[in-house]
Design an enzyme around this catalytic site. Sequence first.
Site, PDB file in Angstrom:
ATOM      1  N   ASP A  23       4.100   0.733  12.079  1.00 30.23           N
ATOM      2  CA  ASP A  23       2.895   0.105  11.522  1.00 30.23           C
ATOM      3  C   ASP A  23       2.732  -1.345  11.969  1.00 30.23           C
ATOM      4  O   ASP A  23       1.644  -1.911  11.835  1.00 30.23           O
ATOM      5  CB  ASP A  23       2.932   0.158   9.985  1.00 30.23           C
ATOM      6  CG  ASP A  23       2.700   1.560   9.457  1.00 30.23           C
ATOM      7  OD1 ASP A  23       2.420   2.462  10.259  1.00 30.23           O
ATOM      8  OD2 ASP A  23       2.800   1.758   8.226  1.00 30.23           O
ATOM      9  N   ARG A  45      -1.126  14.953  11.938  1.00 28.18           N
ATOM     10  CA  ARG A  45      -0.038  14.598  11.015  1.00 28.18           C
ATOM     11  C   ARG A  45       0.384  15.863  10.291  1.00 28.18           C
ATOM     12  O   ARG A  45      -0.133  16.194   9.242  1.00 28.18           O
ATOM     13  CB  ARG A  45      -0.478  13.493  10.069  1.00 28.18           C
ATOM     14  CG  ARG A  45      -0.471  12.156  10.815  1.00 28.18           C
ATOM     15  CD  ARG A  45      -1.020  11.044  10.031  1.00 28.18           C
ATOM     16  NE  ARG A  45      -0.022  10.282   9.320  1.00 28.18           N
ATOM     17  CZ  ARG A  45      -0.229   9.024   8.943  1.00 28.18           C
ATOM     18  NH1 ARG A  45      -1.360   8.419   9.232  1.00 28.18           N
ATOM     19  NH2 ARG A  45       0.675   8.361   8.283  1.00 28.18           N
ATOM     20  N   ARG A  55      -8.603  -0.379   3.870  1.00 32.30           N
ATOM     21  CA  ARG A  55      -7.686   0.612   3.297  1.00 32.30           C
ATOM     22  C   ARG A  55      -6.333  -0.019   2.968  1.00 32.30           C
ATOM     23  O   ARG A  55      -5.616   0.467   2.089  1.00 32.30           O
ATOM     24  CB  ARG A  55      -7.440   1.757   4.291  1.00 32.30           C
ATOM     25  CG  ARG A  55      -8.582   2.760   4.402  1.00 32.30           C
ATOM     26  CD  ARG A  55      -8.200   3.883   5.354  1.00 32.30           C
ATOM     27  NE  ARG A  55      -6.831   4.288   5.113  1.00 32.30           N
ATOM     28  CZ  ARG A  55      -5.907   4.494   6.053  1.00 32.30           C
ATOM     29  NH1 ARG A  55      -6.219   4.365   7.321  1.00 32.30           N
ATOM     30  NH2 ARG A  55      -4.686   4.854   5.737  1.00 32.30           N
ATOM     31  N   LYS A  98       0.840  -1.212   0.000  1.00 32.61           N
ATOM     32  CA  LYS A  98       0.000   0.000   0.000  1.00 32.61           C
ATOM     33  C   LYS A  98       0.873   1.261   0.000  1.00 32.61           C
ATOM     34  O   LYS A  98       0.623   2.196  -0.746  1.00 32.61           O
ATOM     35  CB  LYS A  98      -0.907   0.021   1.240  1.00 32.61           C
ATOM     36  CG  LYS A  98      -1.630   1.344   1.423  1.00 32.61           C
ATOM     37  CD  LYS A  98      -2.487   1.364   2.658  1.00 32.61           C
ATOM     38  CE  LYS A  98      -1.780   1.890   3.879  1.00 32.61           C
ATOM     39  NZ  LYS A  98      -1.560   3.348   3.928  1.00 32.61           N
ATOM     40  N   ASN A  99       1.898   1.254   0.827  1.00 30.00           N
ATOM     41  CA  ASN A  99       2.697   2.483   0.951  1.00 30.00           C
ATOM     42  C   ASN A  99       3.616   2.719  -0.238  1.00 30.00           C
ATOM     43  O   ASN A  99       4.309   3.736  -0.302  1.00 30.00           O
ATOM     44  CB  ASN A  99       3.487   2.473   2.264  1.00 30.00           C
ATOM     45  CG  ASN A  99       2.566   2.692   3.451  1.00 30.00           C
ATOM     46  OD1 ASN A  99       1.382   2.958   3.288  1.00 30.00           O
ATOM     47  ND2 ASN A  99       3.117   2.578   4.654  1.00 30.00           N
ATOM     48  N   CYS A 121      -5.588  12.946  11.896  1.00 25.90           N
ATOM     49  CA  CYS A 121      -6.185  11.658  11.562  1.00 25.90           C
ATOM     50  C   CYS A 121      -6.138  10.795  12.805  1.00 25.90           C
ATOM     51  O   CYS A 121      -5.821  11.256  13.888  1.00 25.90           O
ATOM     52  CB  CYS A 121      -5.458  10.989  10.411  1.00 25.90           C
ATOM     53  SG  CYS A 121      -3.988  10.146  10.907  1.00 25.90           S
TER      54      CYS A 121
HETATM   55  C1  UD1 Z   1       4.231   6.928   6.253  1.00 29.28           C
HETATM   56  C2  UD1 Z   1       3.363   5.700   6.050  1.00 29.28           C
HETATM   57  C3  UD1 Z   1       2.767   5.222   7.368  1.00 29.28           C
HETATM   58  C4  UD1 Z   1       3.876   5.009   8.389  1.00 29.28           C
HETATM   59  C5  UD1 Z   1       4.760   6.247   8.503  1.00 29.28           C
HETATM   60  C6  UD1 Z   1       5.969   6.048   9.402  1.00 29.28           C
HETATM   61  C7  UD1 Z   1       2.517   5.984   3.814  1.00 29.28           C
HETATM   62  C8  UD1 Z   1       1.331   6.192   2.949  1.00 29.28           C
HETATM   63  N1  UD1 Z   1       2.309   6.025   5.126  1.00 29.28           N
HETATM   64  O1  UD1 Z   1       3.366   7.960   6.757  1.00 29.28           O
HETATM   65  O2  UD1 Z   1       2.079   3.999   7.131  1.00 29.28           O
HETATM   66  O3  UD1 Z   1       3.288   4.754   9.640  1.00 29.28           O
HETATM   67  O4  UD1 Z   1       5.260   6.622   7.200  1.00 29.28           O
HETATM   68  O5  UD1 Z   1       6.713   4.960   8.981  1.00 29.28           O
HETATM   69  O6  UD1 Z   1       3.614   5.722   3.351  1.00 29.28           O
HETATM   70  N2  UD1 Z   1       6.182  14.735  10.645  1.00 29.28           N
HETATM   71  C9  UD1 Z   1       6.307  16.066  10.972  1.00 29.28           C
HETATM   72  N3  UD1 Z   1       6.231  16.983   9.956  1.00 29.28           N
HETATM   73  C10 UD1 Z   1       6.043  16.617   8.669  1.00 29.28           C
HETATM   74  C11 UD1 Z   1       5.943  15.248   8.344  1.00 29.28           C
HETATM   75  C12 UD1 Z   1       6.012  14.323   9.365  1.00 29.28           C
HETATM   76  O7  UD1 Z   1       6.464  16.435  12.125  1.00 29.28           O
HETATM   77  O8  UD1 Z   1       5.999  17.503   7.795  1.00 29.28           O
HETATM   78  C13 UD1 Z   1       6.247  13.724  11.733  1.00 29.28           C
HETATM   79  C14 UD1 Z   1       4.922  12.967  11.863  1.00 29.28           C
HETATM   80  O9  UD1 Z   1       4.016  13.658  12.684  1.00 29.28           O
HETATM   81  C15 UD1 Z   1       5.382  11.669  12.475  1.00 29.28           C
HETATM   82  C16 UD1 Z   1       6.763  11.444  11.860  1.00 29.28           C
HETATM   83  O10 UD1 Z   1       7.172  12.720  11.371  1.00 29.28           O
HETATM   84  O11 UD1 Z   1       5.504  11.833  13.872  1.00 29.28           O
HETATM   85  C17 UD1 Z   1       6.791  10.431  10.751  1.00 29.28           C
HETATM   86  O12 UD1 Z   1       5.879  10.800   9.756  1.00 29.28           O
HETATM   87  P1  UD1 Z   1       6.073  10.410   8.230  1.00 29.28           P
HETATM   88  O13 UD1 Z   1       7.325   9.610   8.077  1.00 29.28           O
HETATM   89  O14 UD1 Z   1       5.939  11.650   7.421  1.00 29.28           O
HETATM   90  O15 UD1 Z   1       4.837   9.466   7.982  1.00 29.28           O
HETATM   91  P2  UD1 Z   1       3.848   9.477   6.773  1.00 29.28           P
HETATM   92  O16 UD1 Z   1       4.586   9.754   5.500  1.00 29.28           O
HETATM   93  O17 UD1 Z   1       2.657  10.288   7.096  1.00 29.28           O
END
Ligand code: UD1
Length: 436
Positions: free
Chosen positions: A325, A139, A417, A40-41, A134
């Site tokens: 995850d 996020r 999902r 999925k990711n 979410c």
């Molecule tokens: C992706 C995965 C999700 C997984 C996560 C961490 C997809 C579709 N989803 O989510 O399944 O759980 O990686 O492995 O690939 N953060 C900030 N600022 C930002 C972006 C992120 O502070 O601009 C923080 C987030 O709040 C979180 C951490 O960074 O605490 C990791 O987030 P991120 O790696 O961005 O996760 P996703 O890409 O949302």
Amino acid sequence: MKSNAILKGCVGVAVKKDAPRIVVQGGGRLAGELSVQGAKNSILPLLSATVLCQGESVLHNCPNLSDSDAACRILNCLGCKCVREANAVTVDSREVLNTDVPKDLMREMRSSIVFLGAILGRTKQCRLTFPGGCELGPRPIDLHVMALRKMGVNIEEEGGFLNCNAPKGIHGAYISLALPSVGATENIILAAVTAKGTTEIQNAAREPEIIDLAEFLNKCGAKISGAGTGTIVIEGVEKLGGAEHTVIADRIVAATYLCCAAITRGELILKNVDFRHISAILPVFEQMGCSIYTYNDNQIYINAAKQLHAPYKITTSAHPGFPTDAQPMFMALASTLKGTTVFVETIFDNRFRHAQELRQLGAKISVNDRVAVVEGVERLIGADLEATDLRGGAALVTAALFADKTSTITGISHIERGYDDIVGNLQKIGAKISSN
Ligand code: UD1
């Protein structure tokens, strides 16, 4: 036993009597073999990447998920022609007519923010809704915004919308991420592949899905190096064509089925999985007392002993660490092990919501902020449960397989999902599970 019609969850949504549900009659031992679906990711960023391609792309091994359907609808809405035939999705992106993603579609798929970099890369403008919070807590996208601004994109927030444009084009930049965010790394890559000049990302996410995205884009004509390491360099090219690509296996789905086998003290052969992608997970099963064999580069065999032991401590961290995850399914499993397991969640706030539902089955779990302590019990007893997020839902299915009597799980749209036919797959290996 709770009634299904009572008010549930922090938002107080009434669960209708006829809400779709998964029914599990636990207590049996699972045995057999399964093939792991595409990730999925990976499929979500790959589908968004096709927006950059001035041609036709074919993605094989696409899981059939509500999130991938939503991504296809976004593509069609942008003017691309996206068609699924069995597990292959073909996207013709010769024409991208729209630059805005409708609000409803943004909301449907939580990771729709990954379209931002791709739309900007192709059209130099984009309007979409701010993704907002979410079920895993807020996020933020500050890192995405900061990076795109460095690349020459004007971004303004207005009434819940992000209005973005780069009238002078997008240019390469040196970007050092405060956190190795998966989504931010993907958005930067997507915006950078057709930017003017070179972009360097420091402290980039190293997840296998980033490598998959870079491999697809390179097949399309991009020049990306270093994917899978903390430093990624993207040399901008004029334009991209389409390409054919096979999506990597879903490491979290693999971890889920391994947990399902282990919790029933069963045995399982998993096919079509890259065991290097779950190298932080396999030793934890061994610590518990499971036998694990990896072979032929893409198969894993697990055999769980009758008496399994708590692994003491599981701390989630960015790849190649233990994936956040996989934490919920391991918490379900830990609830049935001899001894105490401590979970430390370092990635997301609010990622223990499944603990409350696991307690309904008799699990002994105490939660304090980002730490959960799980004391293994000998028996869990079936109950009516509600999934409140994707992996939390998978954790409930996992625990229900161990529990005596029958469990029903509502909120299954969360599970859909990310899992392509979890019910059918578990039936194949002997689970007494059905959905309606
Ligand atoms: C992706 C995965 C999700 C997984 C996560 C961490 C997809 C579709 N989803 O989510 O399944 O759980 O990686 O492995 O690939 N953060 C900030 N600022 C930002 C972006 C992120 O502070 O601009 C923080 C987030 O709040 C979180 C951490 O960074 O605490 C990791 O987030 P991120 O790696 O961005 O996760 P996703 O890409 O949302």
